[in-house]
Scaffold this motif. Structure first.
Motif, short mmCIF file in Angstrom:
data_model
loop_
_atom_site.label_atom_id
_atom_site.label_comp_id
_atom_site.label_asym_id
_atom_site.label_seq_id
_atom_site.Cartn_x
_atom_site.Cartn_y
_atom_site.Cartn_z
N ARG A 8 0.83 -1.21 0.00
CA ARG A 8 0.00 0.00 0.00
C ARG A 8 0.87 1.26 0.00
O ARG A 8 0.57 2.23 -0.69
N ARG A 9 1.92 1.19 0.78
CA ARG A 9 2.82 2.35 0.84
C ARG A 9 3.40 2.64 -0.55
O ARG A 9 3.66 3.78 -0.91
N ASN A 10 3.59 1.58 -1.34
CA ASN A 10 4.11 1.78 -2.70
C ASN A 10 3.03 2.26 -3.67
O ASN A 10 3.30 2.46 -4.85
N GLY A 11 1.80 2.34 -3.19
CA GLY A 11 0.72 2.77 -4.09
C GLY A 11 0.00 1.61 -4.76
O GLY A 11 -0.74 1.80 -5.72
N VAL A 12 0.22 0.41 -4.25
CA VAL A 12 -0.46 -0.76 -4.81
C VAL A 12 -1.75 -0.99 -4.02
O VAL A 12 -1.77 -0.80 -2.81
N GLN A 13 -2.82 -1.35 -4.72
CA GLN A 13 -4.07 -1.64 -4.01
C GLN A 13 -4.16 -3.13 -3.74
O GLN A 13 -4.01 -3.93 -4.65
N VAL A 14 -4.38 -3.47 -2.48
CA VAL A 14 -4.38 -4.89 -2.09
C VAL A 14 -5.81 -5.35 -1.79
O VAL A 14 -6.56 -4.66 -1.11
N HIS A 15 -6.16 -6.51 -2.33
CA HIS A 15 -7.50 -7.08 -2.11
C HIS A 15 -7.36 -8.47 -1.52
O HIS A 15 -6.40 -9.17 -1.81
N TRP A 16 -8.35 -8.87 -0.74
CA TRP A 16 -8.33 -10.20 -0.11
C TRP A 16 -9.53 -11.00 -0.59
O TRP A 16 -10.65 -10.52 -0.58
N ALA A 17 -9.26 -12.25 -0.98
CA ALA A 17 -10.36 -13.11 -1.42
C ALA A 17 -10.34 -14.40 -0.62
O ALA A 17 -9.31 -15.07 -0.53
N ALA A 18 -11.50 -14.76 -0.05
CA ALA A 18 -11.58 -15.97 0.76
C ALA A 18 -11.61 -17.21 -0.12
O ALA A 18 -11.10 -18.26 0.24
N ASP A 19 -12.25 -17.06 -1.28
CA ASP A 19 -12.34 -18.26 -2.15
C ASP A 19 -12.29 -17.85 -3.62
O ASP A 19 -12.14 -16.67 -3.95
N ALA A 20 -12.42 -18.84 -4.47
CA ALA A 20 -12.28 -18.62 -5.91
C ALA A 20 -13.32 -17.62 -6.41
O ALA A 20 -13.02 -16.72 -7.20
N HIS A 21 -14.53 -17.79 -5.92
CA HIS A 21 -15.60 -16.93 -6.42
C HIS A 21 -15.33 -15.46 -6.08
O HIS A 21 -15.47 -14.57 -6.93
N GLU A 22 -14.89 -15.25 -4.86
CA GLU A 22 -14.61 -13.88 -4.44
C GLU A 22 -13.47 -13.29 -5.28
O GLU A 22 -13.50 -12.12 -5.68
N HIS A 23 -12.48 -14.11 -5.54
CA HIS A 23 -11.36 -13.69 -6.38
C HIS A 23 -11.86 -13.23 -7.75
O HIS A 23 -11.53 -12.14 -8.24
N ASN A 24 -12.71 -14.05 -8.35
CA ASN A 24 -13.21 -13.72 -9.67
C ASN A 24 -14.04 -12.43 -9.65
O ASN A 24 -13.93 -11.59 -10.54
N GLN A 25 -14.83 -12.29 -8.59
CA GLN A 25 -15.66 -11.08 -8.47
C GLN A 25 -14.79 -9.83 -8.35
O GLN A 25 -15.08 -8.80 -8.97
#
Ligand code: SF4
Lengths: 455, 246
Positions: free
Chosen positions: A71-88
């Motif tokens: 985040r400090r580098n300006g990257v946006q981080v996302h968390w996905a619990a499972d495959a479906h969430e990842h795809n969404q």
């Protein structure tokens, strides 16, 4: 369908089986040469294994550290619990940018999440840019190997595919010409794509950057041309420090293809001016595996594919016989974690020869874990009832010496006097399909020994 | 030295000559071995199939049969490996620990306990050595090709000490033969194909006598040799070292 049924289909084409076996054995030999030429290879293996063990034991800490630094580098981080969430999440990002054209570099994680069909269903034109991946994408097949996704195909198959989809001349199977065609075709895709998706080989907690290793440079091309870069990673990809990376880059390709290092080892730390970079961190069963003490070691895997190349079963059954994104010995450990019933036959698709364990650059005790999965499956009632009851019966016989002595005698006599056609019938004796049974002797050893004692 | 012979169930029933050769070979080397008749099997078939718990009574029977001996010696790397590695699920009483650490594969025993590196005798034939995975990678009885190009191992040394014996150099030194215990039945197709490939490597490189330290691999390979009617004789290495004459 069980692994053995699927592999029987593969085995029908004996010539292709031979070719598949020899091609992968050739890769294994290249790996051997590279390893023999690196005297400190065994120490590197130990070091890599220790680093991964350490990281897994403090995964929560390193994940947070990575997120903060990214985040400090300006990257946006996302968390996905499972495959479906990842795809969404990925689709959401595409929508936010109104993107309909995406190039993707090789990523087993997005395969695991079935991202391509999901995006296509939502009207996105997603193109795999790794040559092997592109070939199987055109054929609408799954990868059959983690490093060599199209290794189940011969050049004639590729020629046919390109003729059908890319308009090459029929019967043109020249690898160089086919590659050039693919290059031109992909160049068009690179130029018009708004978003580039990549996998992640290593994520460095200390710097918040991700590292992608490719031989074709397609990840760099995609990321540098597109406005948005989405890097998708399994949460076990972390390593603590940048200085740890060299250990892994030295073992990864030596184990995979016998190269000293990948052609491109690209570090992505921050978005370029006016661009965006996202990292999606995916669990999808990994914390569950982390919580299984006997199997957590499997999360050390760096996806080099060496265990597949060395596995005598994989080489003769092909990756598709495993019916799981990660095939081969390591896949047989990871898959029951995701769906025990569906993949119940995979831990049995091994002779437990241990070659996978010896070849694994991060020292995963693969064959031991396969043995342990068998016990879990047995206890969970996921093995065939016939097997279960015959093993119970066998145990009764073998725990009572007198019963065993008599039973052995009866069985031997039976084998001696039954006609060959009956003992070698295809329906009820799988052993005899390709093998003769041993010729039963008149006496067992114990009978002989008892006579000696009398003399 | 109080030594017990451990003759695995399938050797007992189908290959008594291997048991006899083991006993006689040990006698030639100055060891008198008993055969406790309470023994049956190491329990591997059940455990290998995912029914480890059903094997527990068999494990106990094994320990009871052999507890009274200083060493337990068997002509089968795979079974010995099973006792050493997988008897960890029963209570580790002193008896269990004693049996686990003192059960030896025959050639391991000859080299490392007896300290014998050469066997007198001659066997003027081209011999192909089949390394059993459990002996080699499990009990570390031979170098692994995954680690080093140097081909060395206990059985290789003992066999090369015999006069006139020439060892076959294989294309794939230590690939698995595909037996794999219950694997040979549950994955019969792949198992057979692996065995055929293994035998073909020997044929290609001139093996006339195929041997090894594990009768289970050899039983599988022999089944393939006999089905294909190949001019290869399959023998356990104990038979060769005991002075078998072809
Ligand atoms: S389990 Fe080991 S050998 Fe197999 S792919 Fe993973 S790192 Fe490579």
């Amino acid at each position: 369908m069980s692994h053995s049924k699927r592999s029987n289909i593969f085995l029908l084409d004996a010539e292709r089986t031979t070719w598949h076996d020899e091609t992968l054995w050739f890769v294994r030999q290249k790996r051997d040469k590279a390893v023999y030429a690196t005297p400190e290879f065994q120490e590197l293996r130990q070091l890599a294994s220790d680093i991964k063990d350490h990281t897994l034991s403090r995964l929560d800490f390193y994940l947070q550290q990575f997120e903060e630094n990214a985040r400090r580098n300006g990257v946006q981080v996302h968390w996905a619990a499972d495959a479906h969430e990842h795809n969404q999440i990925v689709l959401g990002l595409l929508k936010r940018h109104g993107a309909t054209r995406v190039v993707k570099s090789k990523s087993m994680l997005t395969e695991e999440c079935h991202l391509n069909p999901y995006l296509i269903k939502h009207g996105v034109d997603v193109v795999d840019t790794d040559l092997g991946e592109r070939i199987i994408q055109l054929r609408d097949e799954a990868p059959s190997h983690v490093v060599l996704p199209a290794i189940h195909l011969k050049k004639e198959d590729v020629g046919d595919t390109f003729h059908l989809h890319l308009g090459t001349e029929k019967g043109n199977n020249d690898p160089q010409q086919l590659t050039e065609t693919a290059r031109q075709h992909l160049r068009e895709k690179f130029l018009v794509s708004e978003v580039a998706i990549s996998g992640v080989n290593f994520a460095v907690a200390e710097t918040g950057s991700v590292v992608v290793c490719t031989n074709e440079g397609n990840a760099d091309l995609g990321v540098n041309l597109a406005k948005v870069h989405i890097a998708c990673m399994g949460m076990e990809k972390l390593i603590p420090r940048l200085s740890d990376l060299s250990v892994f880059t030295r073992i990864l390709t030596r184990s995979a293809t016998g190269q000293p290092i990948t052609t491109y080892t690209s570090h992505f730390s921050k978005p370029a001016e006016g661009k965006e970079m996202h990292v999606v961190i995916v669990d999808n069963g990994r914390t569950k595996q982390l919580g299984r003490p006997d199997f957590r070691n499997s999360l050390k895997c760096i996806r080099c594919g060496a265990c597949m190349n060395t596995c005598p079963v994989y080489r003769r059954s092909g990756g598709h016989s495993y019916d799981f994104t990660i095939p081969g010995p390591i896949g047989a450990i990871l898959s029951p974690n995701i769906d025990m019933r569906k993949h119940a036959s995979l831990p049995f698709a091994s002779t437990l020869c241990g070659s996978c364990t010896d070849v694994c650059p991060v020292k995963i005790d693969i064959h031991t874990q396969l043995y342990k999965w068998r016990q879990v499956l047995g206890q969970e009632g996921e093995i065939p009832a016939s097997k279960k009851w015959s093993m119970r019966l066998l145990s009764r016989v073998l725990s009572k010496p007198a019963v065993y002595g008599l039973g052995g005698k009866v069985a031997r006599q039976g084998l001696r006097f039954l006609p060959h056609g009956l003992t070698h019938g295809k329906g009820y004796n799988p052993w005899a399909i390709a093998r003769e049974l041993p010729e039963p002797p008149k006496q067992s050893f114990r009978e002989w020994y008892a006579q000696q004692a009398v003399k | 030295m109080k030594v017990a012979l451990f003759i695995p169930c399938y050797v007992d029933q189908f290959y008594p000559q291997v048991g006899i050769a083991t006993l006689q070979l040990l006698e030639k080397l100055g060891v008198r071995a008993d055969f406790p008749k309470q023994q049956t099997c190491c329990g591997q078939p059940m455990a290998n199939s995912g029914c480890e718990r059903d094997a527990i009574p068999v494990y106990h029977n094994f320990v009871d049969a052999f507890d009274g001996y200083e060493y337990v010696v068997g002509p089968a790397g795979s079974c010995v490996y099973h006792v050493r590695k997988h008897f960890d699920i029963i209570e580790q009483t002193p008896a269990v620990q004693h049996v686990r650490t003192n059960t030896y594969e025959l050639f391991d025993f000859i080299l490392n306990v007896l300290g014998i590196n050469e066997i007198p005798g001659s066997f003027p034939h081209k011999v192909g050595l089949h390394l059993s995975c459990h002996g080699q990678r499990g009990l570390h009885q031979a170098n692994e090709s995954e680690m080093t190009p140097v081909r060395d191992g206990q059985l290789r040394r003992l066999l090369s000490s015999m006069q006139g014996l020439e060892l076959t150099e294989l294309d794939r030194n230590d690939e698995c033969c595909g037996f794999g215990g219950t694997f040979c039945v549950s994955e019969a197709g792949i198992s057979a194909r692996m065995g055929q490939d293994r035998v073909a490597d020997h044929v290609r490189n001139g093996t006339r006598v195929l041997t090894g330290g594990d009768m289970s691999c050899l039983m599988h390979l022999e089944g393939i040799v006999r089905r294909a009617k190949l001019p290869i004789k399959v023998m356990h290495a104990a038979e060769i070292l005991n002075g078998a004459i072809l």
